[in-house]
Structures are given as C-alpha cells and as structure tokens.
Design a protein around this motif. Sequence first.
Motif, PDB file in Angstrom:
ATOM      1  N   PHE A 150       0.838  -1.198   0.000  1.00 23.76           N
ATOM      2  CA  PHE A 150       0.000   0.000   0.000  1.00 23.76           C
ATOM      3  C   PHE A 150       0.875   1.251   0.000  1.00 23.76           C
ATOM      4  O   PHE A 150       0.644   2.187  -0.770  1.00 23.76           O
ATOM      5  CB  PHE A 150      -0.913  -0.025   1.232  1.00 23.76           C
ATOM      6  N   TRP A 151       1.895   1.270   0.872  1.00 26.59           N
ATOM      7  CA  TRP A 151       2.808   2.415   0.923  1.00 26.59           C
ATOM      8  C   TRP A 151       3.540   2.573  -0.408  1.00 26.59           C
ATOM      9  O   TRP A 151       3.648   3.683  -0.946  1.00 26.59           O
ATOM     10  CB  TRP A 151       3.811   2.287   2.063  1.00 26.59           C
ATOM     11  N   ASN A 152       4.038   1.483  -0.981  1.00 26.34           N
ATOM     12  CA  ASN A 152       4.773   1.570  -2.240  1.00 26.34           C
ATOM     13  C   ASN A 152       3.901   2.127  -3.352  1.00 26.34           C
ATOM     14  O   ASN A 152       4.367   2.921  -4.174  1.00 26.34           O
ATOM     15  CB  ASN A 152       5.349   0.216  -2.632  1.00 26.34           C
ATOM     16  N   ASP A 153       2.627   1.729  -3.403  1.00 20.32           N
ATOM     17  CA  ASP A 153       1.712   2.250  -4.408  1.00 20.32           C
ATOM     18  C   ASP A 153       1.478   3.745  -4.195  1.00 20.32           C
ATOM     19  O   ASP A 153       1.558   4.531  -5.137  1.00 20.32           O
ATOM     20  CB  ASP A 153       0.380   1.482  -4.367  1.00 20.32           C
ATOM     21  N   THR A 181      10.270   9.487  -2.486  1.00 20.04           N
ATOM     22  CA  THR A 181      11.381   8.551  -2.373  1.00 20.04           C
ATOM     23  C   THR A 181      11.608   8.149  -0.919  1.00 20.04           C
ATOM     24  O   THR A 181      12.375   7.242  -0.648  1.00 20.04           O
ATOM     25  CB  THR A 181      12.677   9.162  -2.937  1.00 20.04           C
ATOM     26  N   HIS A 182      10.929   8.831   0.006  1.00 21.74           N
ATOM     27  CA  HIS A 182      11.121   8.543   1.434  1.00 21.74           C
ATOM     28  C   HIS A 182      10.160   7.451   1.910  1.00 21.74           C
ATOM     29  O   HIS A 182       9.230   7.072   1.203  1.00 21.74           O
ATOM     30  CB  HIS A 182      10.920   9.813   2.273  1.00 21.74           C
ATOM     31  N   ASN A 183      10.425   6.967   3.098  1.00 24.09           N
ATOM     32  CA  ASN A 183       9.559   5.978   3.738  1.00 24.09           C
ATOM     33  C   ASN A 183       9.106   6.487   5.105  1.00 24.09           C
ATOM     34  O   ASN A 183       9.051   5.733   6.070  1.00 24.09           O
ATOM     35  CB  ASN A 183      10.282   4.639   3.881  1.00 24.09           C
ATOM     36  N   ASN A 184       8.778   7.760   5.174  1.00 22.15           N
ATOM     37  CA  ASN A 184       8.389   8.379   6.438  1.00 22.15           C
ATOM     38  C   ASN A 184       6.872   8.335   6.606  1.00 22.15           C
ATOM     39  O   ASN A 184       6.157   9.186   6.087  1.00 22.15           O
ATOM     40  CB  ASN A 184       8.869   9.831   6.500  1.00 22.15           C
ATOM     41  N   TYR A 185       6.420   7.334   7.336  1.00 21.65           N
ATOM     42  CA  TYR A 185       4.999   7.212   7.640  1.00 21.65           C
ATOM     43  C   TYR A 185       4.836   6.320   8.865  1.00 21.65           C
ATOM     44  O   TYR A 185       5.748   5.584   9.232  1.00 21.65           O
ATOM     45  CB  TYR A 185       4.209   6.646   6.458  1.00 21.65           C
ATOM     46  N   GLN A 186       3.676   6.422   9.472  1.00 20.35           N
ATOM     47  CA  GLN A 186       3.305   5.545  10.578  1.00 20.35           C
ATOM     48  C   GLN A 186       2.087   4.742  10.129  1.00 20.35           C
ATOM     49  O   GLN A 186       1.229   5.275   9.418  1.00 20.35           O
ATOM     50  CB  GLN A 186       2.929   6.364  11.821  1.00 20.35           C
ATOM     51  N   ALA A 187       1.975   3.510  10.552  1.00 17.37           N
ATOM     52  CA  ALA A 187       0.801   2.675  10.257  1.00 17.37           C
ATOM     53  C   ALA A 187       0.157   2.288  11.578  1.00 17.37           C
ATOM     54  O   ALA A 187       0.835   1.778  12.466  1.00 17.37           O
ATOM     55  CB  ALA A 187       1.209   1.430   9.477  1.00 17.37           C
ATOM     56  N   TRP A 188      -1.151   2.560  11.723  1.00 18.27           N
ATOM     57  CA  TRP A 188      -1.843   2.256  12.969  1.00 18.27           C
ATOM     58  C   TRP A 188      -3.355   2.210  12.751  1.00 18.27           C
ATOM     59  O   TRP A 188      -3.855   2.660  11.729  1.00 18.27           O
ATOM     60  CB  TRP A 188      -1.490   3.262  14.062  1.00 18.27           C
TER      61      TRP A 188
END
Length: 154
Positions: free
Chosen positions: A10-13, A21-28
């Motif tokens: 989901f994040w990659n899409d 290009t970053h991966n700065n997120y939280q999943a909750w």
Amino acid sequence: MTNDKAIQAFWNDFKKRQGFTHNNYQAWAFGNTPDMADELADLVVKGIKTATTSARELYEKGEPLPQVGEFNMILDGSGDPVAMTRTVVVETLPYRLVTWEHAWHEGEGDRTLAYWRRVHEAFFKQEYAEAGVTFTENMPCVCEVFELVYKKGD
C-alpha cells in the motif's frame, strides 16, 4: 495484528503515485478493538473523520507526538491498510478544553461535543486504568486534524 506485506505494498503504491522517495509514515489503527478500528477507518475513508485525540500522558517514553505534514496509514480491524492521511494541525490541551469543532472533525456519532465527551471519557478512563493512573478532565490531550490523501481503490 498487522499485515506487513499489505502495508508495504500500500505504501509503495502511494509513494509511487506521489513521486516520493522517502519511507516516512506511521501505520496504525484507531481504538482498542477490531470493531472500533473498522468503524473509525470507514469514517476516514468516507471523508467524515478528519481528526483524532490521544492521551498525551499515555505515550511511551521517547514516542514522538504527531507532527504537521507527516503521513499516517490507517489500518482496519484486521490490520490491513485502507487509507493514507496527512496531519495538518496538532495541538495539546486539557481534555476539558477540547472544542465542539474538534468533536465535529472526529466525525463520530452525532458529531456533538456531548457525544465526543461521553465516548472519549469512557475510552480514556479504560486506557488510564490499564496504565495504572487516574483519568481527570485536566489530562492533556493531543488533538490532531488530518486530511485524507489516498484510499484503498484509488
């Protein structure tokens, strides 16, 4: 329980669509039960729920507070991703000073402050009791407003 493979996909899409290009997120997930997580995630997907409140005193030591501009992946009760939000406002204030406007943005029930206080007081009393502390109306609340930026199926 989370579905790590689905979260990453989901994040990659989302990242590809946004050109990130970053991966700065939280999943909750919201709440403390799968049913509550499903209900509140559905309100986010429908664009009704655009805010949330957490108990400042119950953050883990060193756990950062929400920050304006950060991305959050909202999970359903099964731990599957359903939406991405971006935080637009964060303020900390005593529970007793949370406004009708924030209650409206939370999108729950009839969206009144009376409803918000009833369900949040019960929720916070339970969370505080589990942490071995006592809820008061002066407890600091982290009030976060967010915007829906992507949802499953977009």
